[in-house]
Design a protein around this motif. Structure first.
Motif, PDB file in Angstrom:
ATOM      1  N   LEU A 115     -64.727 -21.245 -20.746  1.00 50.55           N
ATOM      2  CA  LEU A 115     -64.465 -21.803 -19.416  1.00 50.55           C
ATOM      3  C   LEU A 115     -65.498 -21.404 -18.370  1.00 50.55           C
ATOM      4  CD1 LEU A 115     -60.596 -21.343 -19.402  1.00 50.55           C
ATOM      5  CD2 LEU A 115     -61.886 -23.441 -19.833  1.00 50.55           C
ATOM      6  N   GLY A 116     -66.270 -20.360 -18.645  1.00 49.32           N
ATOM      7  CA  GLY A 116     -67.340 -19.945 -17.739  1.00 49.32           C
ATOM      8  C   GLY A 116     -66.856 -19.709 -16.323  1.00 49.32           C
ATOM      9  N   ASP A 117     -67.538 -20.337 -15.362  1.00 52.99           N
ATOM     10  CA  ASP A 117     -67.224 -20.137 -13.945  1.00 52.99           C
ATOM     11  C   ASP A 117     -65.927 -20.808 -13.509  1.00 52.99           C
ATOM     12  OD1 ASP A 117     -69.472 -18.605 -13.623  1.00 52.99           O
ATOM     13  OD2 ASP A 117     -70.726 -20.266 -12.914  1.00 52.99           O
ATOM     14  N   GLU A 118     -65.321 -21.597 -14.389  1.00 54.83           N
ATOM     15  CA  GLU A 118     -64.052 -22.241 -14.053  1.00 54.83           C
ATOM     16  C   GLU A 118     -62.894 -21.257 -14.046  1.00 54.83           C
ATOM     17  OE1 GLU A 118     -63.214 -25.769 -16.375  1.00 54.83           O
ATOM     18  OE2 GLU A 118     -65.355 -26.179 -16.552  1.00 54.83           O
ATOM     19  N   LEU A 119     -63.104 -20.078 -14.649  1.00 50.59           N
ATOM     20  CA  LEU A 119     -62.040 -19.086 -14.747  1.00 50.59           C
ATOM     21  C   LEU A 119     -62.576 -17.703 -14.405  1.00 50.59           C
ATOM     22  CD1 LEU A 119     -59.094 -18.342 -15.641  1.00 50.59           C
ATOM     23  CD2 LEU A 119     -60.053 -17.941 -17.918  1.00 50.59           C
ATOM     24  N   THR A 120     -61.899 -17.047 -13.486  1.00 52.82           N
ATOM     25  CA  THR A 120     -62.181 -15.649 -13.177  1.00 52.82           C
ATOM     26  C   THR A 120     -61.090 -14.820 -13.830  1.00 52.82           C
ATOM     27  OG1 THR A 120     -63.210 -16.179 -11.063  1.00 52.82           O
ATOM     28  CG2 THR A 120     -62.360 -13.940 -11.324  1.00 52.82           C
ATOM     29  N   VAL A 121     -61.497 -13.808 -14.585  1.00 54.36           N
ATOM     30  CA  VAL A 121     -60.531 -12.922 -15.239  1.00 54.36           C
ATOM     31  C   VAL A 121     -60.572 -11.577 -14.534  1.00 54.36           C
ATOM     32  CG1 VAL A 121     -59.855 -11.773 -17.375  1.00 54.36           C
ATOM     33  CG2 VAL A 121     -60.827 -14.086 -17.458  1.00 54.36           C
ATOM     34  N   LEU A 122     -59.434 -11.166 -14.027  1.00 59.46           N
ATOM     35  CA  LEU A 122     -59.278  -9.857 -13.398  1.00 59.46           C
ATOM     36  C   LEU A 122     -58.382  -9.045 -14.315  1.00 59.46           C
ATOM     37  CD1 LEU A 122     -59.547  -7.915 -10.997  1.00 59.46           C
ATOM     38  CD2 LEU A 122     -57.574  -9.054  -9.992  1.00 59.46           C
ATOM     39  N   SER A 123     -58.944  -8.020 -14.918  1.00 62.69           N
ATOM     40  CA  SER A 123     -58.201  -7.201 -15.872  1.00 62.69           C
ATOM     41  C   SER A 123     -57.986  -5.817 -15.285  1.00 62.69           C
ATOM     42  CB  SER A 123     -58.969  -7.110 -17.194  1.00 62.69           C
ATOM     43  OG  SER A 123     -58.254  -6.333 -18.118  1.00 62.69           O
ATOM     44  N   ILE A 124     -56.742  -5.462 -15.110  1.00 63.33           N
ATOM     45  CA  ILE A 124     -56.373  -4.141 -14.586  1.00 63.33           C
ATOM     46  C   ILE A 124     -56.107  -3.260 -15.797  1.00 63.33           C
ATOM     47  CG2 ILE A 124     -54.703  -2.860 -13.203  1.00 63.33           C
ATOM     48  CD1 ILE A 124     -54.152  -5.730 -11.868  1.00 63.33           C
ATOM     49  N   THR A 125     -56.861  -2.167 -15.929  1.00 53.32           N
ATOM     50  CA  THR A 125     -56.732  -1.342 -17.116  1.00 53.32           C
ATOM     51  C   THR A 125     -57.114   0.104 -16.828  1.00 53.32           C
ATOM     52  OG1 THR A 125     -57.389  -1.106 -19.432  1.00 53.32           O
ATOM     53  CG2 THR A 125     -59.083  -1.880 -17.918  1.00 53.32           C
ATOM     54  N   HIS A 126     -56.557   0.999 -17.624  1.00 47.92           N
ATOM     55  CA  HIS A 126     -56.981   2.397 -17.629  1.00 47.92           C
ATOM     56  C   HIS A 126     -57.875   2.669 -18.826  1.00 47.92           C
ATOM     57  CE1 HIS A 126     -53.591   2.903 -14.835  1.00 47.92           C
ATOM     58  NE2 HIS A 126     -54.274   3.948 -14.405  1.00 47.92           N
ATOM     59  N   ASP A 127     -58.055   1.667 -19.677  1.00 48.70           N
ATOM     60  CA  ASP A 127     -58.852   1.813 -20.884  1.00 48.70           C
ATOM     61  C   ASP A 127     -60.333   1.702 -20.527  1.00 48.70           C
ATOM     62  OD1 ASP A 127     -60.391   1.131 -23.229  1.00 48.70           O
ATOM     63  OD2 ASP A 127     -58.514   0.725 -24.268  1.00 48.70           O
ATOM     64  N   ILE A 128     -61.020   2.825 -20.557  1.00 49.08           N
ATOM     65  CA  ILE A 128     -62.425   2.869 -20.147  1.00 49.08           C
ATOM     66  C   ILE A 128     -63.298   2.010 -21.049  1.00 49.08           C
ATOM     67  CG2 ILE A 128     -64.430   4.408 -20.001  1.00 49.08           C
ATOM     68  CD1 ILE A 128     -62.546   4.531 -17.576  1.00 49.08           C
ATOM     69  N   GLU A 129     -63.042   2.008 -22.343  1.00 49.95           N
ATOM     70  CA  GLU A 129     -63.847   1.194 -23.255  1.00 49.95           C
ATOM     71  C   GLU A 129     -63.676  -0.292 -22.946  1.00 49.95           C
ATOM     72  OE1 GLU A 129     -66.165   2.471 -25.145  1.00 49.95           O
ATOM     73  OE2 GLU A 129     -65.517   4.512 -24.780  1.00 49.95           O
ATOM     74  N   GLU A 130     -62.474  -0.683 -22.603  1.00 51.60           N
ATOM     75  CA  GLU A 130     -62.220  -2.076 -22.221  1.00 51.60           C
ATOM     76  C   GLU A 130     -62.961  -2.400 -20.927  1.00 51.60           C
ATOM     77  OE1 GLU A 130     -58.396  -4.789 -20.914  1.00 51.60           O
ATOM     78  OE2 GLU A 130     -58.049  -3.077 -22.224  1.00 51.60           O
ATOM     79  N   ALA A 131     -62.881  -1.507 -19.964  1.00 51.85           N
ATOM     80  CA  ALA A 131     -63.562  -1.724 -18.688  1.00 51.85           C
ATOM     81  C   ALA A 131     -65.079  -1.756 -18.866  1.00 51.85           C
ATOM     82  CB  ALA A 131     -63.169  -0.626 -17.694  1.00 51.85           C
ATOM     83  N   ALA A 132     -65.577  -0.979 -19.818  1.00 49.47           N
ATOM     84  CA  ALA A 132     -67.019  -0.914 -20.040  1.00 49.47           C
ATOM     85  C   ALA A 132     -67.595  -2.245 -20.515  1.00 49.47           C
ATOM     86  CB  ALA A 132     -67.351   0.185 -21.047  1.00 49.47           C
ATOM     87  N   SER A 133     -66.746  -3.133 -21.035  1.00 51.12           N
ATOM     88  CA  SER A 133     -67.236  -4.432 -21.502  1.00 51.12           C
ATOM     89  C   SER A 133     -67.155  -5.509 -20.426  1.00 51.12           C
ATOM     90  CB  SER A 133     -66.458  -4.866 -22.748  1.00 51.12           C
ATOM     91  OG  SER A 133     -65.120  -5.151 -22.406  1.00 51.12           O
ATOM     92  N   ALA A 134     -66.726  -5.139 -19.236  1.00 50.52           N
ATOM     93  CA  ALA A 134     -66.581  -6.107 -18.140  1.00 50.52           C
ATOM     94  C   ALA A 134     -67.922  -6.415 -17.479  1.00 50.52           C
ATOM     95  CB  ALA A 134     -65.609  -5.551 -17.098  1.00 50.52           C
TER      96      ALA A 134
END
Length: 153
Positions: free
Chosen positions: A62-81
């Protein structure tokens, strides 16, 4: 990827399958923003990887058609943002790319957060006299660097 489960009772779906159904139901209304609050917190490692992969696929599709906001405490997950926002007691503490945020390990620890594995590994290797990349490394890029370093010997 849930077609095979269309006739299954929702209570009999796994946590990852339930989350996929929930995401699909939200995407059916074609939102511009998808907010995920601790979407992987109750999943086993395989389910966590699958959920992250599903979100990446959606974003790629979807590219720019979708913004994903992920709230997490998982640092490895956040590191891929693409970007990381660190909140401390409800106040914006840091905002930047993973490279900008995760190279400040002491600051993250002061907020009670962990440091990505690759940054911890770099610190331990440096303590032992190994010359490591000075730029931010994801876990995958650190593995590549280690493999290349070992292969040269």
């Amino acid at each position: 990827h849930m077609d095979a489960f269309a006739d299954r009772e929702p209570a009999r779906l796994s946590g990852g399958q339930k989350q996929r159904v929930a995401i699909a139901s939200v995407l059916a209304i074609e939102p511009k923003v998808l907010i995920l609050d601790e979407a992987t917190s109750m999943l086993d490692p395989k389910g966590r990887r699958e959920m992250i992969a599903v979100v990446r696929e959606l974003k790629a599709e979807l590219g720019d058609e979708l913004t994903v906001l992920s709230i997490t405490h998982d640092i490895e997950e956040a590191a891929s943002a693409d970007r990381v926002v660190v909140m401390n007691d409800g106040v914006l503490a840091e905002n930047g790319t993973p490279a900008e945020i995760f190279t400040g390990a002491d600051q993250l620890r002061a907020f009670g957060l962990n440091v990505p594995f690759a940054e911890m590994l770099k610190a331990k290797l440096t303590e032992r006299g190994v010359v490591v990349p000075t730029t931010y490394q994801t876990t995958e890029s650190m593995v590549d660097w280690l493999w290349q370093s070992i292969s040269k010997k």
